[in-house]
Design a protein around this motif. Structure first.
Motif, PDB file in Angstrom:
ATOM      1  N   CYS A 145       0.849  -1.187   0.000  1.00 39.29           N
ATOM      2  CA  CYS A 145       0.000   0.000   0.000  1.00 39.29           C
ATOM      3  C   CYS A 145       0.886   1.238   0.000  1.00 39.29           C
ATOM      4  O   CYS A 145       1.778   1.368   0.835  1.00 39.29           O
ATOM      5  CB  CYS A 145      -0.916   0.017   1.224  1.00 39.29           C
ATOM      6  SG  CYS A 145      -1.936   1.508   1.316  1.00 39.29           S
ATOM      7  N   LYS A 146       0.608   2.134  -0.933  1.00 41.53           N
ATOM      8  CA  LYS A 146       1.346   3.394  -1.020  1.00 41.53           C
ATOM      9  C   LYS A 146       0.367   4.558  -0.911  1.00 41.53           C
ATOM     10  O   LYS A 146      -0.746   4.487  -1.411  1.00 41.53           O
ATOM     11  CB  LYS A 146       2.105   3.485  -2.342  1.00 41.53           C
ATOM     12  CG  LYS A 146       3.265   2.530  -2.443  1.00 41.53           C
ATOM     13  CD  LYS A 146       4.043   2.762  -3.707  1.00 41.53           C
ATOM     14  CE  LYS A 146       5.249   1.848  -3.747  1.00 41.53           C
ATOM     15  NZ  LYS A 146       6.070   2.125  -4.930  1.00 41.53           N
ATOM     16  N   THR A 147       0.823   5.606  -0.244  1.00 43.65           N
ATOM     17  CA  THR A 147       0.049   6.822  -0.067  1.00 43.65           C
ATOM     18  C   THR A 147       0.969   7.999  -0.377  1.00 43.65           C
ATOM     19  O   THR A 147       2.154   7.951  -0.065  1.00 43.65           O
ATOM     20  CB  THR A 147      -0.469   6.921   1.389  1.00 43.65           C
ATOM     21  OG1 THR A 147      -1.131   5.708   1.739  1.00 43.65           O
ATOM     22  CG2 THR A 147      -1.416   8.078   1.566  1.00 43.65           C
ATOM     23  N   THR A 148       0.429   9.047  -0.918  1.00 46.23           N
ATOM     24  CA  THR A 148       1.233  10.212  -1.291  1.00 46.23           C
ATOM     25  C   THR A 148       1.684  10.993  -0.057  1.00 46.23           C
ATOM     26  O   THR A 148       0.899  11.278   0.832  1.00 46.23           O
ATOM     27  CB  THR A 148       0.430  11.144  -2.223  1.00 46.23           C
ATOM     28  OG1 THR A 148       0.063  10.405  -3.383  1.00 46.23           O
ATOM     29  CG2 THR A 148       1.251  12.359  -2.627  1.00 46.23           C
ATOM     30  N   MET A 149       2.975  11.323  -0.053  1.00 43.29           N
ATOM     31  CA  MET A 149       3.566  12.179   0.973  1.00 43.29           C
ATOM     32  C   MET A 149       4.126  13.394   0.256  1.00 43.29           C
ATOM     33  O   MET A 149       5.048  13.283  -0.553  1.00 43.29           O
ATOM     34  CB  MET A 149       4.687  11.433   1.716  1.00 43.29           C
ATOM     35  CG  MET A 149       5.522  12.315   2.624  1.00 43.29           C
ATOM     36  SD  MET A 149       4.597  13.227   3.876  1.00 43.29           S
ATOM     37  CE  MET A 149       4.245  11.935   5.043  1.00 43.29           C
TER      38      MET A 149
END
Length: 187
Positions: A145-149
């Motif tokens: 799972c990737k989320t924008t930082m």
């Protein structure tokens, strides 16, 4: 990439950072409440800011952890791990105080409503939450799972990297607190 080594390195960094943050709660009142000449935050305020930032990062980490564990059912974990590489260089500046401009949201600014003992307890709980997520995703699921930082242009990062970011954020403020303490000594 050996995902088990990465997880252990993040745990070690996390433990070391949280231990160093915890030491600041035992400083004398003068050090904790000293207002630096640059108009910056006192150590007490910095500790509250660390708690607040952790609070909001942990919301994203929790969501990411749950999604990663759901994704485990539908994605090829081994393939994802084999194609994953962790670039510490991308994160290095996050832990350096003053390395880049950091415009934090208003909700992460200290309000002075919490005592030091409350902040200490909350930060200790946050540390244990991070360890729980790392233990839950002990086989590499955190890469799923990737989320924008947006901070410093990091882009999409996975759950392990979010936890590492949280640890680096605290490290960044250790330098700031040390600077305050040095100025306290000079005055």
């Amino acid at each position: 990439m050996d995902i088990f080594i990465l997880i252990q390195e993040i745990k070690t960094h996390l433990t070391s950072g949280f231990d160093k943050v915890d030491e600041w709660f035992d400083k004398d009142e003068k050090t904790l409440n000293f207002q630096p000449s640059n108009g910056g935050w006192t150590v007490h305020q910095i500790l509250e800011h660390i708690y607040l930032t952790n609070f909001f990062l942990l919301i994203l980490i929790e969501k990411g952890s749950k999604k990663a564990m759901r994704n485990y059912l539908n994605l090829d974990l081994q393939s994802e791990i084999e194609n994953y590489s962790f670039s510490k260089e991308n994160f290095g500046r996050i832990g350096e105080y003053g390395a880049f401009e950091w415009i934090r949201p208003e909700h992460m600014e200290p309000q002075g409503k919490l005592s030091l003992s409350e902040i200490r307890n909350l930060i200790t709980q946050q540390y244990h939450q991070c360890l729980l997520y790392l233990n839950t995703m002990k086989n590499g699921e955190g890469v799923l799972c990737k989320t924008t930082m947006t901070v410093n242009g990091l882009g999409k990062i996975n759950v392990y990297e979010y936890i590492y970011f949280l640890s680096l954020h605290a490290q960044r403020h250790l330098t700031q607190m040390k600077n305050n303490e040095l100025e306290t000594i000079k005055n």
